[in-house]
Write a protein that holds these residues in place. Structure first.
Motif, PDB file in Angstrom:
ATOM      1  N   GLN A  11       0.829  -1.198   0.000  1.00 22.70           N
ATOM      2  CA  GLN A  11       0.000   0.000   0.000  1.00 22.70           C
ATOM      3  C   GLN A  11       0.866   1.252   0.000  1.00 22.70           C
ATOM      4  O   GLN A  11       0.615   2.198  -0.754  1.00 22.70           O
ATOM      5  CB  GLN A  11      -0.919   0.025   1.224  1.00 22.70           C
ATOM      6  N   GLU A  12       1.890   1.253   0.812  1.00 26.82           N
ATOM      7  CA  GLU A  12       2.741   2.434   0.940  1.00 26.82           C
ATOM      8  C   GLU A  12       3.425   2.771  -0.375  1.00 26.82           C
ATOM      9  O   GLU A  12       3.389   3.920  -0.843  1.00 26.82           O
ATOM     10  CB  GLU A  12       3.776   2.207   2.038  1.00 26.82           C
ATOM     11  N   GLU A  13       4.050   1.785  -0.990  1.00 29.74           N
ATOM     12  CA  GLU A  13       4.770   2.050  -2.223  1.00 29.74           C
ATOM     13  C   GLU A  13       3.816   2.325  -3.379  1.00 29.74           C
ATOM     14  O   GLU A  13       4.053   3.191  -4.222  1.00 29.74           O
ATOM     15  CB  GLU A  13       5.694   0.887  -2.568  1.00 29.74           C
ATOM     16  N   GLY A  14       2.702   1.573  -3.430  1.00 27.38           N
ATOM     17  CA  GLY A  14       1.716   1.817  -4.472  1.00 27.38           C
ATOM     18  C   GLY A  14       1.165   3.226  -4.420  1.00 27.38           C
ATOM     19  O   GLY A  14       0.991   3.896  -5.447  1.00 27.38           O
ATOM     20  N   ASP A  15       0.902   3.703  -3.199  1.00 26.83           N
ATOM     21  CA  ASP A  15       0.373   5.055  -3.056  1.00 26.83           C
ATOM     22  C   ASP A  15       1.398   6.112  -3.443  1.00 26.83           C
ATOM     23  O   ASP A  15       1.047   7.208  -3.872  1.00 26.83           O
ATOM     24  CB  ASP A  15      -0.107   5.285  -1.618  1.00 26.83           C
ATOM     25  N   ARG A  16       2.683   5.793  -3.303  1.00 23.17           N
ATOM     26  CA  ARG A  16       3.715   6.726  -3.752  1.00 23.17           C
ATOM     27  C   ARG A  16       3.626   6.922  -5.266  1.00 23.17           C
ATOM     28  O   ARG A  16       3.772   8.027  -5.785  1.00 23.17           O
ATOM     29  CB  ARG A  16       5.102   6.204  -3.358  1.00 23.17           C
ATOM     30  N   TYR A  17       3.419   5.816  -5.983  1.00 19.75           N
ATOM     31  CA  TYR A  17       3.282   5.917  -7.438  1.00 19.75           C
ATOM     32  C   TYR A  17       1.988   6.638  -7.821  1.00 19.75           C
ATOM     33  O   TYR A  17       1.964   7.418  -8.782  1.00 19.75           O
ATOM     34  CB  TYR A  17       3.315   4.528  -8.065  1.00 19.75           C
ATOM     35  N   ALA A  18       0.916   6.380  -7.098  1.00 19.78           N
ATOM     36  CA  ALA A  18      -0.346   7.063  -7.393  1.00 19.78           C
ATOM     37  C   ALA A  18      -0.206   8.568  -7.173  1.00 19.78           C
ATOM     38  O   ALA A  18      -0.700   9.379  -7.969  1.00 19.78           O
ATOM     39  CB  ALA A  18      -1.464   6.495  -6.520  1.00 19.78           C
ATOM     40  N   ALA A  19       0.486   8.951  -6.107  1.00 20.11           N
ATOM     41  CA  ALA A  19       0.693  10.371  -5.829  1.00 20.11           C
ATOM     42  C   ALA A  19       1.545  11.021  -6.919  1.00 20.11           C
ATOM     43  O   ALA A  19       1.268  12.146  -7.354  1.00 20.11           O
ATOM     44  CB  ALA A  19       1.357  10.550  -4.465  1.00 20.11           C
ATOM     45  N   ALA A  20       2.568  10.312  -7.364  1.00 20.79           N
ATOM     46  CA  ALA A  20       3.407  10.839  -8.444  1.00 20.79           C
ATOM     47  C   ALA A  20       2.598  11.017  -9.725  1.00 20.79           C
ATOM     48  O   ALA A  20       2.822  11.964 -10.492  1.00 20.79           O
ATOM     49  CB  ALA A  20       4.595   9.905  -8.687  1.00 20.79           C
ATOM     50  N   THR A  21       1.645  10.115  -9.957  1.00 20.27           N
ATOM     51  CA  THR A  21       0.773  10.218 -11.134  1.00 20.27           C
ATOM     52  C   THR A  21      -0.093  11.464 -11.057  1.00 20.27           C
ATOM     53  O   THR A  21      -0.254  12.193 -12.053  1.00 20.27           O
ATOM     54  CB  THR A  21      -0.118   8.977 -11.246  1.00 20.27           C
ATOM     55  N   LEU A  22      -0.650  11.741  -9.892  1.00 19.56           N
ATOM     56  CA  LEU A  22      -1.472  12.937  -9.726  1.00 19.56           C
ATOM     57  C   LEU A  22      -0.647  14.209  -9.940  1.00 19.56           C
ATOM     58  O   LEU A  22      -1.127  15.180 -10.541  1.00 19.56           O
ATOM     59  CB  LEU A  22      -2.098  12.948  -8.332  1.00 19.56           C
ATOM     60  N   GLU A  23       0.582  14.203  -9.468  1.00 26.61           N
ATOM     61  CA  GLU A  23       1.449  15.363  -9.688  1.00 26.61           C
ATOM     62  C   GLU A  23       1.709  15.572 -11.177  1.00 26.61           C
ATOM     63  O   GLU A  23       1.744  16.707 -11.662  1.00 26.61           O
ATOM     64  CB  GLU A  23       2.772  15.159  -8.946  1.00 26.61           C
ATOM     65  N   GLU A  24       1.883  14.468 -11.903  1.00 26.60           N
ATOM     66  CA  GLU A  24       2.110  14.560 -13.345  1.00 26.60           C
ATOM     67  C   GLU A  24       0.882  15.123 -14.050  1.00 26.60           C
ATOM     68  O   GLU A  24       1.003  15.945 -14.979  1.00 26.60           O
ATOM     69  CB  GLU A  24       2.453  13.178 -13.899  1.00 26.60           C
ATOM     70  N   ILE A  25      -0.303  14.712 -13.627  1.00 23.20           N
ATOM     71  CA  ILE A  25      -1.536  15.197 -14.248  1.00 23.20           C
ATOM     72  C   ILE A  25      -1.722  16.692 -13.977  1.00 23.20           C
ATOM     73  O   ILE A  25      -2.211  17.438 -14.843  1.00 23.20           O
ATOM     74  CB  ILE A  25      -2.744  14.384 -13.733  1.00 23.20           C
ATOM     75  N   LEU A  26      -1.357  17.141 -12.800  1.00 22.16           N
ATOM     76  CA  LEU A  26      -1.456  18.561 -12.495  1.00 22.16           C
ATOM     77  C   LEU A  26      -0.541  19.383 -13.395  1.00 22.16           C
ATOM     78  O   LEU A  26      -0.841  20.538 -13.724  1.00 22.16           O
ATOM     79  CB  LEU A  26      -1.119  18.811 -11.028  1.00 22.16           C
ATOM     80  N   ARG A  27       0.584  18.776 -13.804  1.00 25.70           N
ATOM     81  CA  ARG A  27       1.490  19.461 -14.718  1.00 25.70           C
ATOM     82  C   ARG A  27       0.964  19.456 -16.150  1.00 25.70           C
ATOM     83  O   ARG A  27       1.212  20.371 -16.922  1.00 25.70           O
ATOM     84  CB  ARG A  27       2.881  18.824 -14.666  1.00 25.70           C
TER      85      ARG A  27
END
Length: 274
Positions: A32-48
Motif C-alpha cells: 500500500q505504501e509504495e503503491g500510493d507513492r506511485y499514485a501520488a506521483a501520477t497525480l502530480e504529473e496530471i497537475l502538470r
C-alpha cells in the motif's frame, strides 16, 4: 475560468477512478505504501499536464492509467523507495518478479483485474494490441507455473466458494480449507497455516472476514491476502490501512487467477495491517 473552477471538475474526474489506480499500483508493488507513492506521483504529473486525461479521445480512466504507466515504466528510480526496500522477504519477491518477461505482469493486471480491453491496454502501455495480447499470454504462463502454494478460502456462499476452490486447484495450488464464518476461518488457519488467504468481507453469521483475517495475521503477519467482496467501497476508501489485492463481486475467473498469481509472489504483502 479560475484555477479553483478548473480544479473542481478535475478532482471529480480523477476521484471517480483513483481508487482503481491505487488498487492497480498496490497489486504491482505488493505494498500500500509504495503503491500510493506511485499514485501520488501520477497525480502530480496530471497537475502538470491535464491534457493526458482526455488526449486522443481516451477516457479519464485510460488517461489516468496512461500517466501512471509512464512513471512506472520509467523505473523505480522515479519514485523514492521506502527505507529497507532493498532487504528482506519483499526484496526477494521483487527480485523474483524481475525474472519475468518485462511488462507482462502489467499487461495481465490491466486486462484481467482492471478489465481494460486489449486496445485500451495498448494505449496505456504505448504498444501494439498484438504485443499486449502476447504479454498477457506470457504472463499467464510464467506466473501460473512459477509458484505453488497452500490457500485458505473464507467465503460463506457455497457456490462461490466452490468456484474459487476449483479455480485455485486448477492453478495447481492446494486448498487447506473453506470457511464460512470468522471462528471457522481462524480455527482452520491456525491449525494449518496457509501461504495465501482468499476472503470475503461479510460472512454467514454476520461475522467479518476482515476480523478473521486480522486474527490470523497476528500469528503469521506476512501472509498475503486477497479480498473478494461485493462491497469494495468498504476497503477502497483512501484511508490506511487497505488491502493490496481486492476483487469486486461478481468476478470473472481471470481476475481471481491473476490476483492469486500476483499475491503468491509477495510473501510480505501489506494487507489490512498498517
Amino acid at each position: 475560468m479560475s484555477d479553483t473552477e478548473t480544479a473542481a471538475p478535475l478532482a471529480r474526474v480523477v476521484g471517480d477512478v483513483l481508487p482503481y489506480l491505487r488498487r492497480h499500483a498496490r497489486a504491482l508493488t505488493g505494498s500500500q505504501e509504495e503503491g500510493d507513492r506511485y499514485a501520488a506521483a501520477t497525480l502530480e504529473e496530471i497537475l502538470r499536464d491535464r491534457t493526458v486525461l482526455a488526449k486522443d479521445g481516451r477516457t479519464p480512466k485510460v488517461g489516468l492509467f496512461t500517466a501512471f504507466h509512464r512513471i512506472w515504466d520509467g523505473g523505480q528510480g522515479d519514485v523514492a523507495p521506502p527505507p529497507g526496500a532493498d532487504r528482506g522477504a519483499r526484496a526477494q519477491a521483487l527480485r523474483h518478479l524481475s525474472r519475468l518477461t518485462p511488462r507482462s505482469r502489467e499487461a495481465l493486471l490491466l486486462h484481467t483485474v482492471e478489465e481494460f480491453t486489449l486496445d485500451e491496454c495498448a494505449r496505456i502501455m504505448d504498444v501494439s494490441r498484438d504485443t499486449v495480447a502476447d504479454l498477457v499470454d506470457t504472463a499467464r504462463t510464467e506466473m501460473h507455473e512459477a509458484v505453488r502454494g497452500r490457500v485458505l478460502v473464507i467465503e460463506d456462499e457455497s457456490i462461490i466458494a466452490m468456484d474459487i476452490e476449483a479455480l485455485v486447484r486448477d492453478m495447481g495450488h492446494e486448498v487447506t480449507g473453506v470457511a464460512a464464518t470468522r471462528d471457522e476461518a481462524v480455527r482452520l488457519g491456525r491449525d494449518d497455516p496457509p501461504d495465501l488467504i482468499l476472503a470475503d468481507i461479510q460472512l454467514a453469521d454476520d461475522s467479518s472476514g476482515i476480523d478473521a483475517v486480522n486474527d490470523l495475521l497476528e500469528g503469521f503477519p506476512d501472509t498475503p491476502v486477497i479480498f473478494i467482496t461485493a462491497f469494495p467501497e468498504r476497503l477502497l476508501t483512501g484511508d490506511r490501512p487497505e488491502p493490496a489485492f481486492l476483487i469486486a463481486k461478481p468476478f470473472m475467473p481471470p481476475q481471481v487467477i491473476s490476483a492469486v498469481s500476483q499475491a503468491m509472489f509477495f510473501a510480505s504483502t501489506e494487507t489490512l495491517r498498517a
